[in-house]
Design a protein around this motif. Structure first.
Motif, mmCIF file in Angstrom:
data_model
loop_
_atom_site.group_PDB
_atom_site.id
_atom_site.type_symbol
_atom_site.label_atom_id
_atom_site.label_comp_id
_atom_site.label_asym_id
_atom_site.label_seq_id
_atom_site.Cartn_x
_atom_site.Cartn_y
_atom_site.Cartn_z
ATOM 1 N N LYS A 80 -1.211 -0.873 -3.947
ATOM 2 C CA LYS A 80 -2.454 -0.137 -4.165
ATOM 3 C C LYS A 80 -2.263 1.224 -3.514
ATOM 4 C CE LYS A 80 -5.200 -4.332 -3.679
ATOM 5 N NZ LYS A 80 -6.176 -5.046 -2.819
ATOM 6 N N ILE A 116 -8.999 1.271 6.186
ATOM 7 C CA ILE A 116 -8.139 0.540 5.236
ATOM 8 C C ILE A 116 -7.352 -0.483 6.032
ATOM 9 C CG2 ILE A 116 -6.404 0.732 3.422
ATOM 10 C CD1 ILE A 116 -7.095 3.854 3.528
ATOM 11 N N ASN A 152 -5.071 4.532 -7.072
ATOM 12 C CA ASN A 152 -6.096 3.522 -7.361
ATOM 13 C C ASN A 152 -7.406 3.787 -6.627
ATOM 14 O OD1 ASN A 152 -3.362 1.471 -6.813
ATOM 15 N ND2 ASN A 152 -4.210 1.716 -8.853
ATOM 16 N N ASN A 153 -7.313 4.373 -5.440
ATOM 17 C CA ASN A 153 -8.479 4.506 -4.571
ATOM 18 C C ASN A 153 -8.602 5.938 -4.059
ATOM 19 O OD1 ASN A 153 -9.288 1.471 -4.051
ATOM 20 N ND2 ASN A 153 -7.066 1.582 -3.912
ATOM 21 N N GLU A 190 -13.080 6.237 5.885
ATOM 22 C CA GLU A 190 -12.855 4.868 5.411
ATOM 23 C C GLU A 190 -11.855 4.151 6.319
ATOM 24 O OE1 GLU A 190 -13.690 7.334 1.677
ATOM 25 O OE2 GLU A 190 -12.494 7.578 3.487
ATOM 26 N N TYR A 210 -3.773 5.085 -2.176
ATOM 27 C CA TYR A 210 -4.940 5.759 -1.611
ATOM 28 C C TYR A 210 -4.644 7.238 -1.416
ATOM 29 C CZ TYR A 210 -6.857 1.150 -0.453
ATOM 30 O OH TYR A 210 -7.354 -0.128 -0.525
ATOM 31 N N TYR A 213 0.820 -1.208 0.000
ATOM 32 C CA TYR A 213 0.000 0.000 0.000
ATOM 33 C C TYR A 213 0.856 1.262 0.000
ATOM 34 C CZ TYR A 213 -3.605 -3.284 1.474
ATOM 35 O OH TYR A 213 -4.470 -4.350 1.528
#
Length: 194
Positions: free
Chosen positions: A79, A100, A91-92, A98, A81, A55
């Motif tokens: 990924k 994670i 990607n997000n 949220e 964020y 991440y």
């Protein structure tokens, strides 16, 4: 206090910032927060601690916080964020609130705009990563008094409501605590509302 984590601060980028690597000691799954640059030191630490870097978290989209994204993405299956529209290749996109999951660790995204339109901080019990929203004794610059007011309101709402002993890990300067900033930060203390 933060405990039972693999944790290290790195000075990264051509305009140096604090970047943080946090990993779950059980699964070895990790995140790099504010990848403003990449270095052999980071690679060696990941290899030595057998971290599975999966991440990237961005507190905001300024170039000194994103400069290393391409190199991290080339080397690791990550990924990414970021707040909505902050980092276009992320990607997000996050709105705030949220959760994670990084291995068995849970990070909560906290909306902290002002320095940028959709800045984010990331909270894990014991610590919060604030990027340029909140520093030791200061806050990140804004381009208007309205943005400055928005920033302090979100700091009070999302950061200063965390436990006082929570460690604050900013992108510039030394770490501090929520309690120290809540009661002494000159940019926030005159308008404390809880």
């Amino acid at each position: 206090m933060i405990c039972n984590l693999i944790f290290r601060r790195f000075t990264v980028g051509s305009y140096p910032i604090n970047g943080y690597l946090v990993a779950d000691p059980e699964t070895r799954v990790g995140v790099f927060i504010d990848p403003g640059g990449f270095s052999d030191e980071i690679e060696a630490f990941i290899r030595e601690r057998q971290i599975l870097l999966q991440y990237l978290f961005f507190t905001h989209g300024h170039w000194d916080h994103t400069e290393g994204m391409q190199e991290f993405s080339r080397r690791y299956p990550v990924k990414s964020y970021a707040g909505e529209g902050e980092v276009h290749s992320a990607n997000n996109m996050l709105q705030g609130s949220e959760i994670i999951e990084v291995g068995s660790l849970q990070f909560k995204a906290l909306s902290t705009p002002g320095h940028t339109l959709h800045g984010m901080s990331y909270y894990i019990p014991g610590g919060v990563f604030t990027g340029d929203a909140l520093f030791c004794g200061s806050v990140g610059g804004t381009n208007s008094s309205k943005a400055a007011q928005c920033q302090t309101e979100h700091i009070r709402k999302h950061i200063f409501t965390l436990p006082d002993e929570t460690l604050v890990f900013p992108a510039h300067g030394p770490m501090t605590t929520v309690g120290i900033e809540k009661y002494t930060n000159p940019f926030c203390r005159n308008t404390l509302v809880f």
